[in-house]
Structure formats: C-alpha cells, structure tokens
Write a protein that holds these residues in place. Structure first.
Motif, PDB file in Angstrom:
ATOM      1  N   LEU B  10      20.864 -41.528   1.293  1.00 17.59           N
ATOM      2  CA  LEU B  10      19.821 -40.941   0.456  1.00 17.59           C
ATOM      3  C   LEU B  10      20.125 -41.154  -1.024  1.00 17.59           C
ATOM      4  O   LEU B  10      19.224 -41.471  -1.815  1.00 17.59           O
ATOM      5  CB  LEU B  10      19.682 -39.447   0.762  1.00 17.59           C
ATOM      6  CG  LEU B  10      19.009 -39.106   2.093  1.00 17.59           C
ATOM      7  CD1 LEU B  10      19.161 -37.633   2.416  1.00 17.59           C
ATOM      8  CD2 LEU B  10      17.534 -39.490   2.052  1.00 17.59           C
ATOM      9  N   LEU B  11      21.394 -40.989  -1.409  1.00 17.26           N
ATOM     10  CA  LEU B  11      21.764 -41.211  -2.812  1.00 17.26           C
ATOM     11  C   LEU B  11      21.532 -42.675  -3.199  1.00 17.26           C
ATOM     12  O   LEU B  11      21.034 -42.969  -4.298  1.00 17.26           O
ATOM     13  CB  LEU B  11      23.231 -40.825  -3.049  1.00 17.26           C
ATOM     14  CG  LEU B  11      23.574 -39.336  -2.951  1.00 17.26           C
ATOM     15  CD1 LEU B  11      25.046 -39.114  -3.273  1.00 17.26           C
ATOM     16  CD2 LEU B  11      22.698 -38.494  -3.886  1.00 17.26           C
ATOM     17  N   GLU B  17      15.430 -46.361  -6.197  1.00 16.55           N
ATOM     18  CA  GLU B  17      14.117 -45.892  -6.659  1.00 16.55           C
ATOM     19  C   GLU B  17      14.085 -45.784  -8.187  1.00 16.55           C
ATOM     20  O   GLU B  17      13.131 -46.235  -8.837  1.00 16.55           O
ATOM     21  CB  GLU B  17      13.855 -44.526  -6.017  1.00 16.55           C
ATOM     22  CG  GLU B  17      12.487 -43.974  -6.265  1.00 16.55           C
ATOM     23  CD  GLU B  17      12.304 -42.645  -5.559  1.00 16.55           C
ATOM     24  OE1 GLU B  17      11.240 -42.426  -5.011  1.00 16.55           O
ATOM     25  OE2 GLU B  17      13.254 -41.817  -5.542  1.00 16.55           O
ATOM     26  N   VAL B  18      15.138 -45.192  -8.749  1.00 17.77           N
ATOM     27  CA  VAL B  18      15.195 -45.042 -10.217  1.00 17.77           C
ATOM     28  C   VAL B  18      15.244 -46.426 -10.872  1.00 17.77           C
ATOM     29  O   VAL B  18      14.536 -46.689 -11.849  1.00 17.77           O
ATOM     30  CB  VAL B  18      16.408 -44.191 -10.639  1.00 17.77           C
ATOM     31  CG1 VAL B  18      16.551 -44.178 -12.161  1.00 17.77           C
ATOM     32  CG2 VAL B  18      16.266 -42.765 -10.117  1.00 17.77           C
ATOM     33  N   SER B  21      11.936 -48.161 -10.902  1.00 19.33           N
ATOM     34  CA  SER B  21      10.942 -47.607 -11.834  1.00 19.33           C
ATOM     35  C   SER B  21      10.998 -48.297 -13.193  1.00 19.33           C
ATOM     36  O   SER B  21      10.073 -48.168 -13.988  1.00 19.33           O
ATOM     37  CB  SER B  21      11.139 -46.101 -11.983  1.00 19.33           C
ATOM     38  OG  SER B  21      12.279 -45.832 -12.759  1.00 19.33           O
ATOM     39  N   PRO B  31       2.588 -47.444  -8.188  1.00 20.14           N
ATOM     40  CA  PRO B  31       2.892 -46.531  -7.073  1.00 20.14           C
ATOM     41  C   PRO B  31       3.802 -47.136  -5.999  1.00 20.14           C
ATOM     42  O   PRO B  31       4.358 -46.396  -5.192  1.00 20.14           O
ATOM     43  CB  PRO B  31       1.502 -46.181  -6.520  1.00 20.14           C
ATOM     44  CG  PRO B  31       0.624 -46.239  -7.731  1.00 20.14           C
ATOM     45  CD  PRO B  31       1.143 -47.412  -8.520  1.00 20.14           C
ATOM     46  N   VAL B  33       6.615 -48.054  -6.454  1.00 21.00           N
ATOM     47  CA  VAL B  33       7.935 -47.470  -6.751  1.00 21.00           C
ATOM     48  C   VAL B  33       8.253 -46.343  -5.768  1.00 21.00           C
ATOM     49  O   VAL B  33       9.408 -45.991  -5.547  1.00 21.00           O
ATOM     50  CB  VAL B  33       7.936 -46.955  -8.221  1.00 21.00           C
ATOM     51  CG1 VAL B  33       9.126 -46.082  -8.513  1.00 21.00           C
ATOM     52  CG2 VAL B  33       7.883 -48.140  -9.180  1.00 21.00           C
ATOM     53  N   MET B  34       7.192 -45.814  -5.130  1.00 17.20           N
ATOM     54  CA  MET B  34       7.349 -44.703  -4.173  1.00 17.20           C
ATOM     55  C   MET B  34       7.976 -45.135  -2.840  1.00 17.20           C
ATOM     56  O   MET B  34       8.372 -44.284  -2.057  1.00 17.20           O
ATOM     57  CB  MET B  34       5.974 -44.114  -3.824  1.00 17.20           C
ATOM     58  CG  MET B  34       5.181 -43.566  -4.954  1.00 17.20           C
ATOM     59  SD  MET B  34       5.572 -41.881  -5.259  1.00 17.20           S
ATOM     60  CE  MET B  34       5.512 -41.152  -3.666  1.00 17.20           C
ATOM     61  N   ALA B  37      11.101 -43.603  -1.654  1.00 14.00           N
ATOM     62  CA  ALA B  37      10.922 -42.174  -1.367  1.00 14.00           C
ATOM     63  C   ALA B  37      10.399 -41.958   0.043  1.00 14.00           C
ATOM     64  O   ALA B  37      10.813 -41.021   0.739  1.00 14.00           O
ATOM     65  CB  ALA B  37       9.972 -41.547  -2.392  1.00 14.00           C
ATOM     66  N   VAL B  38       9.496 -42.847   0.477  1.00 14.25           N
ATOM     67  CA  VAL B  38       8.953 -42.733   1.836  1.00 14.25           C
ATOM     68  C   VAL B  38      10.080 -42.953   2.859  1.00 14.25           C
ATOM     69  O   VAL B  38      10.184 -42.228   3.859  1.00 14.25           O
ATOM     70  CB  VAL B  38       7.805 -43.751   2.037  1.00 14.25           C
ATOM     71  CG1 VAL B  38       7.301 -43.731   3.480  1.00 14.25           C
ATOM     72  CG2 VAL B  38       6.664 -43.444   1.081  1.00 14.25           C
ATOM     73  N   MET B  40      13.213 -42.370   2.259  1.00 17.82           N
ATOM     74  CA  MET B  40      14.090 -41.190   2.156  1.00 17.82           C
ATOM     75  C   MET B  40      13.558 -40.038   3.002  1.00 17.82           C
ATOM     76  O   MET B  40      14.325 -39.317   3.654  1.00 17.82           O
ATOM     77  CB  MET B  40      14.216 -40.757   0.688  1.00 17.82           C
ATOM     78  CG  MET B  40      15.072 -41.697  -0.154  1.00 17.82           C
ATOM     79  SD  MET B  40      14.893 -41.389  -1.916  1.00 17.82           S
ATOM     80  CE  MET B  40      16.152 -40.139  -2.164  1.00 17.82           C
ATOM     81  N   VAL B  41      12.243 -39.856   3.004  1.00 14.98           N
ATOM     82  CA  VAL B  41      11.645 -38.787   3.821  1.00 14.98           C
ATOM     83  C   VAL B  41      11.967 -39.026   5.298  1.00 14.98           C
ATOM     84  O   VAL B  41      12.351 -38.103   6.026  1.00 14.98           O
ATOM     85  CB  VAL B  41      10.115 -38.716   3.581  1.00 14.98           C
ATOM     86  CG1 VAL B  41       9.433 -37.868   4.645  1.00 14.98           C
ATOM     87  CG2 VAL B  41       9.831 -38.144   2.203  1.00 14.98           C
ATOM     88  N   VAL B  44      15.630 -38.178   5.955  1.00 13.68           N
ATOM     89  CA  VAL B  44      15.848 -36.726   6.053  1.00 13.68           C
ATOM     90  C   VAL B  44      15.385 -36.221   7.424  1.00 13.68           C
ATOM     91  O   VAL B  44      16.090 -35.438   8.077  1.00 13.68           O
ATOM     92  CB  VAL B  44      15.110 -35.974   4.907  1.00 13.68           C
ATOM     93  CG1 VAL B  44      15.093 -34.471   5.162  1.00 13.68           C
ATOM     94  CG2 VAL B  44      15.770 -36.269   3.574  1.00 13.68           C
ATOM     95  N   ALA B  45      14.201 -36.688   7.865  1.00 14.05           N
ATOM     96  CA  ALA B  45      13.676 -36.243   9.172  1.00 14.05           C
ATOM     97  C   ALA B  45      14.623 -36.659  10.309  1.00 14.05           C
ATOM     98  O   ALA B  45      14.891 -35.875  11.214  1.00 14.05           O
ATOM     99  CB  ALA B  45      12.281 -36.803   9.402  1.00 14.05           C
TER     100      ALA B  45
END
Lengths: 215, 95
Positions: B10-11, B17-18, B21, B31, B33-34, B37-38, B40-41, B44-45
């Motif tokens: 995740l890190l 991601e950063v 950007s 967008p 750039v997201m 994040a998707v 990462m979600v 996490v799940a």
C-alpha cells in the motif's frame, strides 16, 4: 456474549451467528459505498464543468498533511488487522496493544486534519462561503465548488473516523474485560471491517482532493 | 498476503500515486492518477478485510456494492461528460 459457544436462539450455532454478523457488516458497508458514491459523482460532475477552478483549488491543499494522514490510516488498518490475528491465537494483551496503537494513529489523523489542516484552510480564507475567499481570478469560480467538496467530504469522513474511534475504544474495554477468545471475537472482526472501510474511503478521497488537480 | 506485505504494498502504491500526480498529463485525463488508488482499495479489501477468505455472501455484497457504484457513476456522469456546451454569442463564460 462472553461464552465461547453461546449463541442467540435464532442461530443454529455460534459460527453461524458469527458469519451472519460479518455478512451484516459487509451489507452495511455496501450501503456506505453508495452513500459516498453520491459524493464522488458530485466531484465528477463539478470538476468536469470547472476544471481550471478545481485544479486551482487542489493546488492550495496541504499535500504533506494529506500524505501523512494517508500513511497514518494505512498503518492503523495494518496494526488493527495484526490485532485480529493475535486474538485468533488467544493473545488478548497484544490485541489491546494493537487497539491502542490504532486509536492513537486514528486520533493523530483527526488532530492533523481538523486541528492543523482545517485551521490553516480557514486562516488562508479557503472556506467557500468566506466573503474574502482566496481564489478569485476570472475563470476560477469552480475553486469555491472544489472547497465545498473538500469540506463536505472530509467532514463526512471525519464523522466516520470518530465513530470508528469510539468502536475501537469499545473493543479495547471488552478485551480488557476478557470478553474475547480464539473461539469468540466476532466484534473485533466486524469493527476491523468498518475501520478498513474508512481507510478505503480516504484512499479515494486523497487523490480526488490533493493529487488530480496538482500536476 | 501477510499484514506487513500488504502494508508495504500500500505504501509503494501510494508513492507511485503521488509521483504520477506530477506527470504532465492533460487536464481532462488527470483522473487516471486515481488508478493506483483503485488498486489500493482492492489490496485493503483482500489483505486487511480478508475478502477472499470469508463466506461467499460477503464477496457477493462487495461485488454488488461495486456494481451499483458503477451504475451510479456511469449513468450519473454520462450526460454531463458527453454534453456539448454552446456559448451564447456575445456572452463570455465567467467561471
């Protein structure tokens, strides 16, 4: 329910009750996805119509604090998940430690977000209803809309965080009371699902607020 | 996937991601750039919420949530994203 084997009358067994509680939390989280989905749709709609203003607003956000908060939340979810693993082996003391660290990381997020970042935003006249709003150049009217999204989304997420912190405190108290064991720790698991979901929401909000408009 | 490996992944995704950007991407395409994040979600799940290990009904609720979210976002944004705005002659857009 302190007993390892006790279950309510409507369930055929304790594992059945546990799996139902966990499925119930997943169903609740599905409704939460749609709750936040409306917010994300607002972002798509408003940014599409006001790209320059949204980007100007995003460039005023505190990327350092946002990034630090992302690390804090990811770490808090990791620590709590470790706590769930510990209680599966009967290590209540480690579970309490993990809850405490998760609480501190979550409280750190709240302190940075609302105690430092929001205060700085107000000081810099970035509240969208302010008469002396900072971003006033022609063509950048969407910056106010961006900050409406920013304050609304971070407030809603913050509210979920506060509820999560209260739940973490409740789990800690119950763990200290000796309510959990390798056989019964459903509330620990269910609260972990909620806490990770709050983490997920932030993982989406973070680029929407800080990154997309920054380049 | 262990907790530590999930955390490190995740890190790493967050760092990507950063960095992404700051790439010179056209405003309309930013967008994307997201995308980390998707991912990462999902991580996490799968890693923290143990979605794969749990009962099938849990995965059904998760898939249903994503499905209805996509319905909301795609149908809700289809009109504004495909509409052509015609400016009124002699009137400049102010925002």
């Amino acid at each position: 329910m302190a007993s390892a084997v006790a279950h309510e009358f409507q369930f055929e067994s304790a594992p059945h009750q546990a799996s139902t509680a966990i499925a119930g939390m997943w169903l609740f989280l599905a409704t939460e996805v749609l709750f936040f989905g409306g917010l994300f749709l607002c972002w798509i709609y408003a940014r599409h119509a006001n790209q320059a203003g949204f980007d100007a607003g995003a460039r005023e956000t505190a990327l350092g604090i946002g990034t630090l908060n992302t690390v804090l939340l990811i770490s808090s979810s990791a620590v709590y998940t470790a706590g769930v693993t510990f209680i599966r082996t009967g290590n209540v003391r480690r579970l309490i430690h993990c809850c405490l660290v998760t609480l501190l990381l979550g409280a750190g997020f709240i302190a940075l977000k609302f105690g430092v970042e929001w205060r700085e935003d107000f000081t810099q006249h970035l509240f969208p209803a302010a008469a002396n709003f900072k971003i006033t150049a022609p063509g950048l009217g969407g910056a106010r809309l961006f900050y409406v999204f920013y304050f609304a989304s971070t407030a809603l997420h913050g509210l979920h965080m506060v509820i999560g912190l209260a739940l973490l405190g409740w789990i800690m108290l119950r763990a200290r009371r000796g309510d959990f064991s390798p056989q019964y720790h459903t509330p620990v698991h269910v609260v972990g699902l909620y806490w990770s979901f709050v983490d997920m929401v932030w993982l989406i909000l973070y680029p929407l607020i800080y990154l997309v408009g920054r380049g | 996937m262990g907790v530590l490996r999930t955390w490190l992944l995740l890190l790493a995704l967050g760092a990507i991601e950063v960095a992404a950007s700051y790439l010179p991407i056209a405003r309309g395409w930013r967008p994307i750039v997201m995308l980390p994040a998707v991912v990462m979600v999902y991580v996490v799940a799968a890693g923290f919420m143990e979605l794969k290990k749990g009962a099938a009904i849990n995965r059904t609720f998760a898939v249903a949530a994503v499905f209805w979210l996509l319905v909301l976002l795609v149908l809700g944004s289809a009109d504004p994203l495909t509409r052509t705005d015609y400016l009124v002659p002699g009137v400049s857009r102010t925002n």
